[in-house]
Design a protein around this motif. Structure first.
Motif, short mmCIF file in Angstrom:
data_model
loop_
_atom_site.label_atom_id
_atom_site.label_comp_id
_atom_site.label_asym_id
_atom_site.label_seq_id
_atom_site.Cartn_x
_atom_site.Cartn_y
_atom_site.Cartn_z
N LEU A 299 -4.20 47.16 67.76
CA LEU A 299 -3.78 46.90 69.14
C LEU A 299 -3.21 48.16 69.78
O LEU A 299 -2.95 48.18 70.98
N SER A 300 -2.98 49.19 68.97
CA SER A 300 -2.53 50.49 69.46
C SER A 300 -2.92 51.52 68.41
O SER A 300 -3.45 51.16 67.34
N ALA A 301 -2.63 52.77 68.69
CA ALA A 301 -2.92 53.82 67.71
C ALA A 301 -1.97 53.77 66.52
O ALA A 301 -2.20 54.44 65.51
N PHE B 126 2.89 52.28 60.32
CA PHE B 126 3.21 52.62 61.70
C PHE B 126 3.12 51.32 62.50
O PHE B 126 2.21 50.51 62.28
N SER B 127 4.04 51.12 63.43
CA SER B 127 4.02 49.85 64.17
C SER B 127 4.66 50.00 65.55
O SER B 127 5.71 49.44 65.84
N SER B 128 4.00 50.78 66.39
CA SER B 128 4.51 51.05 67.74
C SER B 128 3.53 50.52 68.79
O SER B 128 2.33 50.42 68.54
N ASP B 129 4.07 50.19 69.96
CA ASP B 129 3.26 49.79 71.12
C ASP B 129 2.41 48.55 70.83
O ASP B 129 1.27 48.43 71.30
N VAL B 130 2.98 47.63 70.05
CA VAL B 130 2.35 46.33 69.80
C VAL B 130 3.41 45.26 70.02
O VAL B 130 4.60 45.49 69.78
#
Length: 288
Positions: free
Chosen positions: A215-217, A251-255
């Motif tokens: 859902l994001s990079a 990594f778990s950003s912008d979700v």
């Protein structure tokens, strides 16, 4: 359930909201056996003392992610732009941190090819790795080249399969230069388990997480909660001869459901359980 055969480590990107000091204290309290240090979390004026904290807490230092870890520019770390400046920064990280992280692997990848010129990117990466590998060996550490997922082509990398990485290592031709095997990055390549076995003793670093269509990079999952066939990959890695640390890297950003906003202690605990279950379930499958 059988014992998970690898030592369990955590990469500091997994706990992005925590400080370095919190990482060390909380990993140790959770029974984590090794830490993969991210230089970006270190204070440049206090890095040596901070690294010593990990060993004092009983954590092995399995690997280091340098602040600048690509020779060509990348989306994650675009500055400095000049290739020589980036190589110098990588070498500086080696000289500063390696004496206090003996035996660790310094993880790197190519970066994004200028104007899409992958051949130049690969040729120059080989050139600089030939320069830096003897330095790493003299300092008692190694270099680990990481092929990245195809989603990162021309943004972070010019290589995206294990075999491309092995070709690059062959061209470098130095025993201090090996492979960083990140399952999230390489699990979709054809005959992945066979490629892992071919890599054999050149595997220096192993990283694990799980996959959904991103859902994001920066979107990875707790091992066992996605669709990566982790059991088969773990067994292939063992069969290849790797006996080091299996490191959790998330990594778990912008979700909307970012793991960074959840209880990170629980993320680590569930990840360790997920890896152990994947190993056990695959063993049961092949042994009946």
């Amino acid at each position: 359930m059988s014992e998970f055969p690898f030592r369990f480590g955590v990469n500091e990107f997994t706990t992005q909201p925590w400080s370095y000091e919190e990482d060390v204290a909380r990993y140790a309290a959770l029974g984590v056996e090794a830490i993969e240090i991210c230089e970006a979390k270190l204070d440049p004026q206090d890095a040596v003392r901070q690294i010593s904290m990990a060993r004092e807490a009983g954590l092995a230092i399995s690997a280091v992610q340098p602040r600048i870890r690509t020779f060509f520019g990348s989306k994650m770390t675009p500055q400095p732009q000049a290739v020589e400046a980036r190589v110098d920064a990588f070498a500086s990280s080696l000289k500063t941190l390696a004496p206090h992280a003996e035996g660790a692997a310094f993880v790197m990848n190519t970066g994004a090819p200028l104007q899409g010129n992958m051949q130049r990117c690969l040729d120059e990466t080989v050139h600089y790795l030939r320069r830096l590998s003897p330095l790493a060996a003299d300092l008692g550490v190694t270099l680990a080249v990481e092929p990245l997922n195809p989603t990162s082509i021309n943004a972070e990398t010019a290589i995206w399969t294990i075999d491309q990485a092995l070709d690059l290592l062959d061209a470098v031709g130095h025993k201090a230069c090996g492979l960083c095997l990140d399952y999230w990055n390489i699990w979709q390549q054809p005959e992945c388990e066979a490629a892992i076995r071919r890599a054999g003793s050149r595997i220096f670093v192993v990283q694990a997480s799980d996959w959904r269509t991103p859902l994001s990079a920066m979107d990875r999952l707790i091992p066992g909660s996605g669709i990566i066939p982790l059991g088969g990959l773990l067994h292939a890695t063992w069969e290849a001869g790797f006996r080091g640390v299996c490191t959790l890297e998330i990594f778990s950003s912008d979700v909307p459901d970012s793991l960074y906003k959840q209880d990170l202690h629980e993320v680590i605990r569930l990840s360790r359980e997920g890896l152990g279950r994947a190993w056990y379930d695959h063993r049961e499958k092949i042994t009946g």
